[in-house]
Design an enzyme around this catalytic site. Structure first.
Site: not given
Ligand SMILES: NC(=O)C1=CN([C@@H]2O[C@H](COP(=O)(O)OP(=O)(O)OC[C@H]3O[C@@H](n4cnc5c(N)ncnc54)[C@H](OP(=O)(O)O)[C@@H]3O)[C@@H](O)[C@H]2O)C=CC1
Ligand SMILES: CCCCCC/C=C/C(=O)O
Length: 498
Positions: A181, A211, A213, A217, A255, A294, A394
């Site tokens: 997803k 769709g 999450g 999810g 992660e 991240c 974050e």
């Molecule tokens: N560590 C990292 O790599 C990341 C951190 N973030 C942090 O998270 C904050 C919020 O971003 P956000 O996109 O809301 O991050 P989320 O953790 O909510 O989203 C990541 C994924 O999880 C899905 N998801 C959301 N809620 C659920 C659930 N209850 N069960 C299963 N899957 C779910 C999302 O779907 P959908 O998009 O449909 O909601 C998306 O595919 C950002 O501002 C940032 O700080 C965000 C992205 C990556």
């Molecule tokens: C140029 C590649 C960057 C990869 C970054 C990996 C990060 C993962 C994350 O934000 O979850």
């Protein structure tokens, strides 16, 4: 030359069982491009019925796929890599339009790393040697590996294609079938990738379901036929995923978030040479991918003896960052991924000002005359202390929180004073210092005199609330398969050896 915006279909479907299938509900949501705030296309709003179909397709495909040899799976992953490489520019432009990051990054980092990731896992499964032990003259212990079956993978929006590759490549290499997803903010580039590689993969081995999450999810990750969950995203969502996985006692790899320290010791300024320039670039990497990483080095810890001269050069360098149209390869920073993310970052900038941090540069949105409705924010630096919210939470944007330290001991205390433990950077000319710092910092990846390098072959993952498990390394294979021990006695008469 600025890349032109290609034509996309007005609507896309889920990819299930090797077919493009409309959602059962007939409902779609709009996919907005952060570059200009305009609708790119429409994407399925899937429900439980769509998940049932995707999981059953994966389960059916697994009955055949589990019998493939490593030679066959390796060849398959190499074909996937070749097809993506042949379409590199098309995918890079799509990724830019979907996410807002610059083509400079998608052409040179995101998509080449995707290609390499598939090739890496294609190679390591050929190079693996099993484990056999002679327990005594007549007893042999053998470890064999068997795929879990259907794997659910949920990925974020900051590196849509790369995060898909990080999860798909090891899962397929280990012999599993996947239901993935994508994030709702960035569904399109993955659909385009499936248009390119869909025919190469046996039907049902990879299923893409779109769709919300928050709506689907839980259903996906608690489905009784799902045997493993891989997730990248926010820490609080990761906590939910872990709870869901306990329902059927299945493993999860998580992660999650970070607040990574980037530590600069005074020896970087021993002379004004190339290494000093490198350290400045290393700090400015907080703006890489517009801070939506991240591992964003979002806390800079600078030894107080060099704070003034170092920051003077750093601010000059930040001033020179070219920010704007992500389709222009000259630009170093593009748009934030969504209106939500832009709002969140601006809210944190407000919080930083309210809690008394000193704003050294930036601190506001960028008015982009070409794309007035796009989501642009100026790179921003605050000076403050580590107890402030902008140092602890974050932000996931181009916002750097800077503070100073006296000595190594204080640097370690500040670096580790966070609930996260994903990445860290250490900069010094003193090898002993680099070693002791990199061992003392509680993080899954410590970059020493470098930052933001993500080669396949180097493990990646978090300490503390940054997650569980490791990716980007062959050790990941064991997160996608059972280990079975076969204990064989060749003795004619003795039952055991004890
Ligand atoms: N560590 C990292 O790599 C990341 C951190 N973030 C942090 O998270 C904050 C919020 O971003 P956000 O996109 O809301 O991050 P989320 O953790 O909510 O989203 C990541 C994924 O999880 C899905 N998801 C959301 N809620 C659920 C659930 N209850 N069960 C299963 N899957 C779910 C999302 O779907 P959908 O998009 O449909 O909601 C998306 O595919 C950002 O501002 C940032 O700080 C965000 C992205 C990556
Ligand atoms: C140029 C590649 C960057 C990869 C970054 C990996 C990060 C993962 C994350 O934000 O979850």
């Amino acid at each position: 030359m600025t890349y032109a915006k290609p034509e996309f279909k007005s609507q896309y479907e889920n990819f299930i069982g090797g077919q493009w299938i409309a959602p059962k509900s007939g409902e779609y949501f709009e996919n907005i491009s952060p570059v200009d705030g305009e609708v790119l296309t429409k994407i399925p709003r899937s429900n439980e019925e769509d998940i049932e179909l995707a999981v059953s397709s994966a389960k059916a495909a697994f009955e055949t796929y589990k019998h493939t040899s490593v030679v066959e799976r390796s060849a398959l992953l190499n074909k996937v890599a070749d097809a993506i490489e042949a379409n590199l520019e098309r995918l890079a432009v799509a990724e830019t339009l979907d996410n807002g990051k610059t083509v400079r990054e998608t052409l040179n980092a995101d998509i080449p790393l995707v290609v390499d990731h598939f090739r890496y896992f294609a190679s390591v499964i050929r190079a693996e040697a099993g484990t056999v032990a002679d327990l005594d003259a007549n007893t042999i212990s053998q470890e064999v590996y068997e795929p879990y079956g259907v794997v659910a993978q949920i990925i974020p929006w900051n590196f849509p294609l790369l995060m898909a590759a990080w999860k798909l490549a090891p899962a397929l290499a280990a012999g599993n079938c996947v239901v993935m997803k994508p994030a709702s903010a960035t569904p399109m580039s993955i659909i385009l990738m499936m248009e390119i590689i869909g025919d190469i993969l046996p039907a049902g081995t990879v299923n893409i379901i779109n769709g919300a999450g928050g709506k689907i999810g839980k259903y996906l990750t608690t489905h009784p036929d799902v045997k493993k969950v891989g997730f990248t995203g926010e820490t609080t969502t990761g906590q939910l995923i872990m709870q869901y996985a306990t329902e059927n006692i299945i493993p999860s790899t998580l992660e999650l978030g970070g607040k990574s320290p980037n530590v600069f010791f005074e020896s970087i300024m021993d002379s004004d040479d190339e290494f000093f320039d490198k350290a400045i670039e290393g700090l400015v990497l907080f703006a890489f991918n517009s801070g939506e990483v991240c591992t964003c080095p979002s806390r800079a810890l600078i030894q107080e003896s060099i704070y003034e001269p170092f920051m003077k050069r750093v601010l000059e360098r930040i001033e020179a960052i070219k920010l704007g149209d992500p389709l222009d390869p000259e630009n170093m920073m593009g748009a934030q991924c969504s209106q939500n993310q832009k709002d969140k970052i601006l809210e944190y900038i407000k919080i930083g000002k309210e809690e008394g941090a000193e704003c050294l540069i930036g601190g506001e949105a960028l008015e982009n005359s070409k794309y007035p409705n796009g989501f642009y924010i100026k790179p921003t630096v605050f000076k403050g202390h580590n107890k402030m919210r902008i140092f602890q939470e974050e932000i996931f944007g181009p916002v750097l929180a800077v503070t100073t330290f006296k000595d190594e001991k204080e640097a370690i205390e500040i670096a580790n004073d966070t609930m996260y433990g994903l990445g860290a950077g250490v900069w010094s000319r003193d090898a002993h210092q680099l070693h002791s710092m990199s061992r003392a910092i509680q993080a899954g990846r410590v970059w020493v005199n470098c930052y933001h390098l993500y080669p396949s072959h180097a493990s990646f993952g978090g300490y503390k609330k940054s997650g569980i498990g490791r990716e980007t390394h062959m050790m990941m294979l064991n997160s996608y398969r059972h280990t079975k021990n076969i204990l064989t006695s060749y003795s004619k008469n003795a039952l055991g050896f004890f």
